[in-house]
Design an enzyme around this catalytic site. Structure first.
Site, PDB file in Angstrom:
ATOM      1  N   ASP A   1       0.824  -1.206   0.000  1.00 32.02           N
ATOM      2  CA  ASP A   1       0.000   0.000   0.000  1.00 32.02           C
ATOM      3  C   ASP A   1       0.863   1.263   0.000  1.00 32.02           C
ATOM      4  OD1 ASP A   1      -1.508  -2.209   0.795  1.00 32.02           O
ATOM      5  OD2 ASP A   1      -2.934  -0.987   1.897  1.00 32.02           O
TER       6      ASP A   1
ATOM      7  N   ASP B   1      -4.039  -0.410  -3.522  1.00 30.73           N
ATOM      8  CA  ASP B   1      -4.215   0.687  -2.571  1.00 30.73           C
ATOM      9  C   ASP B   1      -3.219   1.813  -2.837  1.00 30.73           C
ATOM     10  OD1 ASP B   1      -6.315  -0.606  -1.429  1.00 30.73           O
ATOM     11  OD2 ASP B   1      -5.533  -0.591   0.605  1.00 30.73           O
TER      12      ASP B   1
ATOM     13  N   ASN C   1      -8.445  -2.874  -2.429  1.00 26.05           N
ATOM     14  CA  ASN C   1      -9.820  -2.563  -2.034  1.00 26.05           C
ATOM     15  C   ASN C   1     -10.124  -1.068  -2.100  1.00 26.05           C
ATOM     16  OD1 ASN C   1      -8.066  -2.355   0.371  1.00 26.05           O
ATOM     17  ND2 ASN C   1      -9.951  -1.854   1.448  1.00 26.05           N
ATOM     18  N   HIS C   2      -9.092  -0.212  -2.178  1.00 26.05           N
ATOM     19  CA  HIS C   2      -9.329   1.223  -2.306  1.00 26.05           C
ATOM     20  C   HIS C   2      -9.411   1.678  -3.765  1.00 26.05           C
ATOM     21  CE1 HIS C   2      -9.177   3.102   1.761  1.00 26.05           C
ATOM     22  NE2 HIS C   2      -8.751   1.886   2.060  1.00 26.05           N
TER      23      HIS C   2
ATOM     24  N   HIS D   1      -2.578  -4.704   2.444  1.00 27.01           N
ATOM     25  CA  HIS D   1      -3.880  -4.473   3.073  1.00 27.01           C
ATOM     26  C   HIS D   1      -3.825  -4.128   4.554  1.00 27.01           C
ATOM     27  CE1 HIS D   1      -8.172  -4.519   3.087  1.00 27.01           C
ATOM     28  NE2 HIS D   1      -8.318  -5.661   3.740  1.00 27.01           N
TER      29      HIS D   1
ATOM     30  N   ASP E   1     -22.240  15.310  -9.522  1.00 28.63           N
ATOM     31  CA  ASP E   1     -21.266  16.012 -10.363  1.00 28.63           C
ATOM     32  C   ASP E   1     -20.055  16.489  -9.577  1.00 28.63           C
ATOM     33  OD1 ASP E   1     -22.381  18.000  -8.867  1.00 28.63           O
ATOM     34  OD2 ASP E   1     -22.993  19.253 -10.564  1.00 28.63           O
TER      35      ASP E   1
ATOM     36  N   ASN F   1     -27.445  30.996   2.334  1.00 30.98           N
ATOM     37  CA  ASN F   1     -27.024  32.065   1.422  1.00 30.98           C
ATOM     38  C   ASN F   1     -27.983  32.254   0.253  1.00 30.98           C
ATOM     39  OD1 ASN F   1     -26.521  29.766  -0.037  1.00 30.98           O
ATOM     40  ND2 ASN F   1     -24.291  30.050  -0.147  1.00 30.98           N
TER      41      ASN F   1
END
Length: 700
Positions: free
Chosen positions: A161, A190, A222-223, A453, A639, A679
């Site tokens: 990682d 990762d 996994n990321h 990991h 977006d 606002n």
């Protein structure tokens, strides 16, 4: 003199032992909190999955919103993706002073990128999109499991990682050399999240991948998952660095991630995967599944399937006694049987395959018409795509089985006990024991596994009789000084050689004597950071802690024993920490071994209020839910503009209210949305979103 030497030695050993104990306690705190956050991510995903399963859109507008928020963007057809991310239409202004890329890439381009990123320069959006486009084309040609041989290079370097920590990557290249025909690398997933330079790391790795496609290999972690990126920082980083074209860049990254290979095999003897294995991990299945289906491993669309192989009865929606193919009570449904000829005999596989594909395609077209989904939207996996003429004799796996294979290799961890069980600490994958490892290695004639990991204090760690090696390359992961990074080099003999490092410029300039003092100060700093995070966690659960404490305070004295305090805290936080050992750092004053828990909680609240001038009860709620709320905000903000429209907010609260059985009228939602738009710009930012949460929380 001899006695004095022995005394000094004893003192020093006690001193080192205390430092090591403090370091281990600090480590447990950091790791427990990290895994707790990952649990929250899985729970949040499961919550939205449940909402999607239970919520029925009442209009085409609601259906479009749900499609945009949870379905669209998962996949684009080839032509649509190229049109959407048209890098050629983006002009590079003359004022741009950063690096330039032209394809095919050369080693000089990689060198220029490294120098530019060291000087904090940014690559232009046109070049980023062009690079992602070329990377995607290359990755699509690769198998699910990459094969590497030490015959073509002296050694293979495996890195774990990196998590957006560019200094660690620079240090690896400085110590080990840049990728080249004689220097092969495997980067084990990762690459992104948590750190602040994830994008630069990906640009560098993709550049080297295209220059040296046979020497550079990337595994998915996994990321590398856009649902995880929403929570842990990569999405936010891209949008901050590329405000104009960030949405296009993110969409391309999402698509590139799903094409990353799942594993790497060195000399057919060493398997490299990001997470781990389970007792059902099947390399044959992993080699054959269509990996790009899993844009997010956390987002499997549930399908009701009755068995491993497609059954005609299930396909036609037929079942006995009012149940569906999965054995669940059947809901009222429209007839979807196609008006095609009767199914031919399965003895004629060619004819049966043609009939099956035609039948399923007719049903897909019927479903599209019923739910108003156009042909331009992404296609879900169908049996017609799994049963082809060339693979009629091949085993046909369900989407659930394939998804579990990918989930296990990306999310699993080893454990010292025998067996295989669900990984409840992380919330995904499994824990696998040494017996599972042994059977897996024997089945595929492997010597050992390399995985990542998990952060390790020394950067690497063996387990399962040295059959599983964890390698972690992000130093100072939790805090400066918390851990070393490491990489491992494998030659033809496949004997691992480790290189450890710590990307800390301050320590490198100190003398040996100064380093001892620096080490003590560093441990104290890391320890304080860990306990500060733990106190925040305790404060975030104040209400639950009070209830737990009162269960041990039968006489309502406001006091409990320290033993009961430790038991109650663990019952609420479930972090698996040695609370009795940590108690002196968390509880400073007691009377006769009794703790006044109300005053202790007041002290925690006072500490947090000194940092945030907010009402205590509200602050507790925000501390407990802020990460989840921010993730929800980013899911709704499709977006990634940092703003939610009134319509998106209204539809989201309808979704929540349907789940929580709260009667919230359209007028009530409109009043709420107008009241928090401070606002009056017609949009809701994150701070205003938190205000909505506060207002809902205060309602009876």
């Amino acid at each position: 003199a001899f006695k004095a030497a022995v005394l000094i030695q004893q003192w020093y050993r006690r001193h080192v032992a205390r430092l090591e104990m403090r370091r281990r306690c600090t480590w447990r705190i950091f790791q427990s909190i990290e895994y707790s956050c990952e649990q929250d991510q899985i729970k949040l995903h499961n919550f939205f999955s449940y909402l999607m399963d239970q919520f029925t859109p009442s209009s085409s507008k609601e259906r479009d919103f749900i499609s945009r928020m949870f379905i669209s963007g998962e996949s684009y057809k080839e032509a649509e993706l190229e049109k959407y991310c048209d890098y050629e239409s983006i002009e590079v202004p003359d004022s741009y002073t950063g690096p330039h890329l032209s394809f095919p890439l050369l080693p000089d381009h990689a060198t220029a990128l490294l120098e530019a990123f060291q000087q904090k320069q940014q690559l232009h959006a046109r070049y980023v999109l062009n690079l992602l486009h070329e990377t995607r084309k290359h990755l699509k040609q690769l198998p699910n499991i990459s094969h590497v041989s030490t015959c073509y290079s002296e050694e293979v370097t495996v890195c774990g990682d990196l998590h957006g920590q560019l200094d660690d990557l620079f240090l690896i290249f400085y110590k080990n050399g840049l990728p080249s025909p004689s220097k092969s690398y495997v980067f084990n997933g990762d690459f992104v999240d948590r750190g602040k330079q994830s994008l630069e790391i990906l640009v560098i790795l993709f550049t080297f991948l295209l220059i040296y496609p046979k020497e550079v290999h990337l595994n998915r972690g996994n990321h590398e998952d856009h649902m995880v990126n929403l929570r842990y920082g990569f999405t936010k980083e891209v949008m901050q660095k590329y405000k104009v074209h960030g949405k296009k860049i993110l969409r391309m990254f999402q698509n590139v991630f799903c094409w990353l290979p799942l594993a790497t095999l060195i000399d057919q003897k060493v398997l490299i995967i990001h997470g781990g294995i389970s007792d059902s991990t099947d390399l044959d299945m992993l080699e054959k599944i269509q990996r790009d289906k899993f844009i997010s491993v956390l987002r499997l669309k549930k399908r009701k399937e009755s068995s491993r192989k497609p059954q005609i009865q299930a396909i036609n929606g037929e079942s006995e006694s009012g149940t569906d193919a999965a054995g669940n009570e059947a809901a009222p449904k429209l007839s979807l049987q196609p008006q095609s000829a009767q199914a031919p005999s399965t003895a004629n596989r060619l004819e049966f395959s043609r009939w099956l594909r035609q039948t399923v395609q007719e049903q897909i077209d019927t479903c599209r018409r019923l739910v108003d989904i156009s042909e331009s939207e992404p296609e879900e996996l169908t049996y017609s795509s799994m049963v082809s003429l060339k693979d009629v004799d091949e085993p046909c796996w369900t989407r659930q089985e394939e998804w579990k294979q990918v989930l296990d290799i990306l999310w699993s961890d080893p454990m010292p006990q025998e067996g295989c069980r669900e990984n409840k600490v992380r919330g995904g994958g499994c824990y696998f024991g040494p017996d599972v490892t042994e059977k897996f290695l024997d089945k595929y004639s492997l010597q050992f596994l390399i995985r990542s990991h998990e952060c390790k204090q020394e950067g690497y760690e063996f387990c399962h009789n040295r059959k599983v090696l964890t390698i972690f390359s992000a130093s100072n992961y939790y805090e400066i000084g918390s851990n070393r990074g490491a990489y491992v080099k494998l030659g033809p003999d496949l004997i691992p050689h480790f290189v450890q490092y710590q990307a800390n410029k301050t320590a490198h300039m100190l003398t040996m004597t100064q380093r001892q003092g620096f080490l003590v100060a560093l441990i104290s700093r890391v320890e304080e950071s860990a306990f500060r995070a733990l106190r925040e966690k305790l404060f975030a659960h104040t209400s639950a802690l009070i209830s737990a404490f009162r269960s041990y305070d039968g006489d309502n004295t406001g006091k409990i024993t320290l033993s009961n305090w430790a038991t109650a805290v663990e019952s609420v936080l479930r972090l698996g920490l040695p609370w009795r050992m940590l108690r002196p750092q968390l509880v400073h004053s007691t009377e006769d071994g009794m703790l006044e828990y109300k005053s202790w909680l007041d002290d925690l609240a006072m500490e947090q209020r000194s940092q945030e001038h907010i009402q205590s009860s509200l602050l507790e709620v925000i501390y407990r839910n802020r990460s989840n709320l921010e993730t929800i905000f980013r899911i709704i903000d499709r977006d990634h503009s940092g703003l939610i429209s009134f319509e998106e907010f209204q539809q989201t609260w309808k979704l929540f209210s349907s789940h929580m059985n709260i009667e919230l009228t359209d007028d009530g939602i409109n009043d709420l949305v107008r009241s928090i738009d401070f606002n009056k710009d017609g949009n809701i930012d994150f701070n205003e979103f938190l205000e909505a949460f506060r207002l809902i929380k205060q309602r009876p």
